[in-house]
Write a protein that holds these residues in place. Structure first.
Motif, mmCIF file in Angstrom:
data_model
loop_
_atom_site.group_PDB
_atom_site.id
_atom_site.type_symbol
_atom_site.label_atom_id
_atom_site.label_comp_id
_atom_site.label_asym_id
_atom_site.label_seq_id
_atom_site.Cartn_x
_atom_site.Cartn_y
_atom_site.Cartn_z
ATOM 1 N N GLY A 161 -33.111 13.878 19.677
ATOM 2 C CA GLY A 161 -33.339 13.456 18.561
ATOM 3 C C GLY A 161 -33.255 14.881 17.709
ATOM 4 N N MET A 162 -33.026 14.429 16.456
ATOM 5 C CA MET A 162 -32.833 15.633 15.371
ATOM 6 C C MET A 162 -33.420 15.360 14.192
ATOM 7 S SD MET A 162 -29.344 17.746 14.319
ATOM 8 C CE MET A 162 -28.189 16.488 14.941
ATOM 9 N N GLN A 163 -34.095 16.342 13.671
ATOM 10 C CA GLN A 163 -34.677 16.013 12.349
ATOM 11 C C GLN A 163 -34.055 17.235 11.507
ATOM 12 O OE1 GLN A 163 -39.197 16.670 12.362
ATOM 13 N NE2 GLN A 163 -39.120 15.506 10.419
ATOM 14 N N VAL A 164 -33.550 16.845 10.286
ATOM 15 C CA VAL A 164 -32.786 17.906 9.344
ATOM 16 C C VAL A 164 -33.462 18.179 8.170
ATOM 17 C CG1 VAL A 164 -30.847 17.874 10.718
ATOM 18 C CG2 VAL A 164 -30.950 16.536 8.611
ATOM 19 N N GLU A 165 -33.095 19.205 7.518
ATOM 20 C CA GLU A 165 -33.585 19.435 6.046
ATOM 21 C C GLU A 165 -32.295 20.040 5.228
ATOM 22 O OE1 GLU A 165 -37.532 20.117 4.382
ATOM 23 O OE2 GLU A 165 -37.843 20.959 6.501
ATOM 24 N N TYR A 166 -31.937 19.481 4.153
ATOM 25 C CA TYR A 166 -30.576 20.209 3.265
ATOM 26 C C TYR A 166 -31.558 20.739 1.970
ATOM 27 C CZ TYR A 166 -27.992 16.751 6.193
ATOM 28 O OH TYR A 166 -27.807 16.048 7.044
ATOM 29 N N LEU A 167 -31.243 22.186 2.290
ATOM 30 C CA LEU A 167 -32.289 22.849 1.181
ATOM 31 C C LEU A 167 -31.479 23.420 -0.172
ATOM 32 C CD1 LEU A 167 -33.822 25.124 3.957
ATOM 33 C CD2 LEU A 167 -34.911 23.118 2.937
ATOM 34 N N LYS A 168 -30.249 23.612 0.260
ATOM 35 C CA LYS A 168 -29.353 23.781 -1.040
ATOM 36 C C LYS A 168 -27.976 23.373 -0.714
ATOM 37 C CE LYS A 168 -28.048 28.008 -2.024
ATOM 38 N NZ LYS A 168 -27.880 29.333 -2.326
ATOM 39 N N LYS A 169 -26.975 23.594 -1.654
ATOM 40 C CA LYS A 169 -25.529 23.351 -1.701
ATOM 41 C C LYS A 169 -25.111 24.101 -0.595
ATOM 42 C CE LYS A 169 -24.555 20.941 -6.042
ATOM 43 N NZ LYS A 169 -23.654 21.055 -7.145
ATOM 44 N N ALA A 170 -24.256 23.616 0.561
ATOM 45 C CA ALA A 170 -23.715 24.624 1.537
ATOM 46 C C ALA A 170 -22.236 25.067 0.991
ATOM 47 C CB ALA A 170 -23.775 23.765 2.920
ATOM 48 N N VAL A 171 -22.095 26.085 0.265
ATOM 49 C CA VAL A 171 -20.748 26.538 -0.095
ATOM 50 C C VAL A 171 -20.232 27.879 0.783
ATOM 51 C CG1 VAL A 171 -19.505 27.449 -2.386
ATOM 52 C CG2 VAL A 171 -21.414 25.695 -2.306
ATOM 53 N N GLY A 172 -19.114 27.661 1.058
ATOM 54 C CA GLY A 172 -18.486 29.045 1.789
ATOM 55 C C GLY A 172 -18.629 28.997 3.238
ATOM 56 N N PRO A 173 -18.489 29.921 4.104
ATOM 57 C CA PRO A 173 -18.564 29.871 5.469
ATOM 58 C C PRO A 173 -20.032 29.848 5.738
ATOM 59 C CG PRO A 173 -17.997 32.193 4.642
ATOM 60 C CD PRO A 173 -17.977 31.220 3.356
ATOM 61 N N THR B 138 -18.392 20.788 -1.071
ATOM 62 C CA THR B 138 -19.457 21.650 -0.324
ATOM 63 C C THR B 138 -19.229 21.241 1.178
ATOM 64 O OG1 THR B 138 -21.268 20.144 -0.559
ATOM 65 C CG2 THR B 138 -21.015 21.794 -2.325
ATOM 66 N N VAL B 139 -19.998 21.888 2.050
ATOM 67 C CA VAL B 139 -19.876 21.640 3.388
ATOM 68 C C VAL B 139 -20.672 20.208 3.673
ATOM 69 C CG1 VAL B 139 -20.226 22.368 5.638
ATOM 70 C CG2 VAL B 139 -19.513 24.182 4.137
ATOM 71 N N HIS B 140 -19.826 19.447 4.407
ATOM 72 C CA HIS B 140 -20.336 18.017 4.479
ATOM 73 C C HIS B 140 -21.744 18.169 5.462
ATOM 74 C CE1 HIS B 140 -20.758 13.910 5.878
ATOM 75 N NE2 HIS B 140 -19.619 13.634 4.648
ATOM 76 N N ALA B 141 -22.608 17.158 5.294
ATOM 77 C CA ALA B 141 -23.940 17.397 5.768
ATOM 78 C C ALA B 141 -23.707 17.087 7.303
ATOM 79 C CB ALA B 141 -24.732 16.104 5.158
ATOM 80 N N ILE B 142 -22.580 15.999 7.855
ATOM 81 C CA ILE B 142 -22.573 15.829 9.069
ATOM 82 C C ILE B 142 -21.838 16.982 10.018
ATOM 83 C CG2 ILE B 142 -21.496 14.361 10.849
ATOM 84 C CD1 ILE B 142 -24.037 13.322 9.142
ATOM 85 N N ALA B 143 -21.025 17.831 8.912
ATOM 86 C CA ALA B 143 -20.547 18.980 9.612
ATOM 87 C C ALA B 143 -21.679 20.181 9.796
ATOM 88 C CB ALA B 143 -19.566 19.766 8.571
ATOM 89 N N LEU B 144 -22.592 20.217 9.057
ATOM 90 C CA LEU B 144 -23.916 20.872 9.287
ATOM 91 C C LEU B 144 -24.401 20.648 10.411
ATOM 92 C CD1 LEU B 144 -25.045 21.701 5.668
ATOM 93 C CD2 LEU B 144 -23.748 23.312 7.103
ATOM 94 N N CYS B 145 -24.730 19.243 10.780
ATOM 95 C CA CYS B 145 -25.461 18.680 11.957
ATOM 96 C C CYS B 145 -24.844 19.024 13.266
ATOM 97 C CB CYS B 145 -25.651 17.072 11.614
ATOM 98 S SG CYS B 145 -26.914 16.688 10.521
ATOM 99 N N ASN B 146 -23.215 18.747 13.203
ATOM 100 C CA ASN B 146 -22.648 19.193 14.261
ATOM 101 C C ASN B 146 -22.725 20.468 14.744
ATOM 102 O OD1 ASN B 146 -21.563 16.613 14.334
ATOM 103 N ND2 ASN B 146 -19.554 17.077 13.372
ATOM 104 N N HIS C 132 -15.224 19.756 4.169
ATOM 105 C CA HIS C 132 -15.920 19.502 2.777
ATOM 106 C C HIS C 132 -16.308 18.071 2.448
ATOM 107 C CE1 HIS C 132 -14.438 23.529 0.636
ATOM 108 N NE2 HIS C 132 -15.105 23.805 1.541
ATOM 109 N N ASN C 133 -17.045 17.768 1.595
ATOM 110 C CA ASN C 133 -17.298 16.429 1.207
ATOM 111 C C ASN C 133 -16.696 16.202 -0.050
ATOM 112 O OD1 ASN C 133 -18.999 17.828 -0.688
ATOM 113 N ND2 ASN C 133 -20.686 17.522 0.510
ATOM 114 N N HIS C 134 -16.911 15.343 -0.801
ATOM 115 C CA HIS C 134 -16.400 14.896 -2.042
ATOM 116 C C HIS C 134 -16.702 15.842 -3.429
ATOM 117 C CE1 HIS C 134 -20.255 13.145 -2.448
ATOM 118 N NE2 HIS C 134 -19.961 12.806 -3.795
ATOM 119 N N ILE C 135 -17.832 16.610 -2.991
ATOM 120 C CA ILE C 135 -17.836 17.636 -4.189
ATOM 121 C C ILE C 135 -17.812 18.954 -3.790
ATOM 122 C CG2 ILE C 135 -19.694 15.886 -5.237
ATOM 123 C CD1 ILE C 135 -21.952 17.710 -3.988
#
Length: 156
Positions: free
Chosen positions: A97-109, A65-73, A60-63
């Motif tokens: 290289g990697m190009q990413v898009e965060y589309l909505k809050k990542a909550v849950g599994p 939700t699943v942290h952006a870097i956890a999703l990248c990993n 998790h991040n400070h809010i």
């Protein structure tokens, strides 16, 4: 064509009770950084890899939700495993290289599915293989996408 060693190992271990857990642990032993997200590799076959992570405080991040870097990993792990079992055994790979898009809050599994955007091939020279990774939440909604450029080249 010779079957990749990683795919043979996956097929052998996942027949056992708790085999997917054991295989996932073995992958994290080989590439320790991925252990930080406690992944579970649920599908591994040429052209497709599926990785899941549980909703744990450690990702998790400070809010909350699943942290952006956890999703990248998670995306890099799924793409790397899929590439490894898909390309010819005479070739090797590395992420370029990697190009990413965060589309909505990542909550849950979370569930990541990696697939190649082009057919891998045997080649005398290195080439880029684009891989798409889609991460969905429990409800099946896409929360994150990645396009990872894998550099595929002949083994020495």
């Amino acid at each position: 064509m010779k079957e990749p060693a990683l795919l043979r190992l996956h097929r052998r271990i996942t027949r056992w009770p708790a085999g997917t857990w054991l295989f996932s642990r073995a992958v994290c032993f080989r590439a320790p950084y991925f252990a930080s997200i406690s992944p579970r590799i649920t599908v591994l076959e040429p052209g497709r890899c599926e990785v899941r992570i549980a909703d744990r405080r450690r990702v998790h991040n400070h809010i909350g939700t699943v942290h952006a870097i956890a999703l990248c990993n998670m995306a890099e792990l799924a793409a790397g495993l899929m590439t490894d079992v898909t390309i010819p055994t005479t070739m090797r790979w590395i992420p370029k290289g990697m190009q990413v898009e965060y589309l909505k809050k990542a909550v849950g599994p979370m569930r990541a599915v990696a697939t190649p955007l082009e057919a891998p091939r045997e080649a005398a020279e290195g080439y880029e293989l684009p891989v798409e990774v889609v991460v969905t939440d429990r409800g099946g909604e896409t929360v994150f996408t990645a396009r990872i450029r894998m550099w595929v080249s002949p083994r020495r």
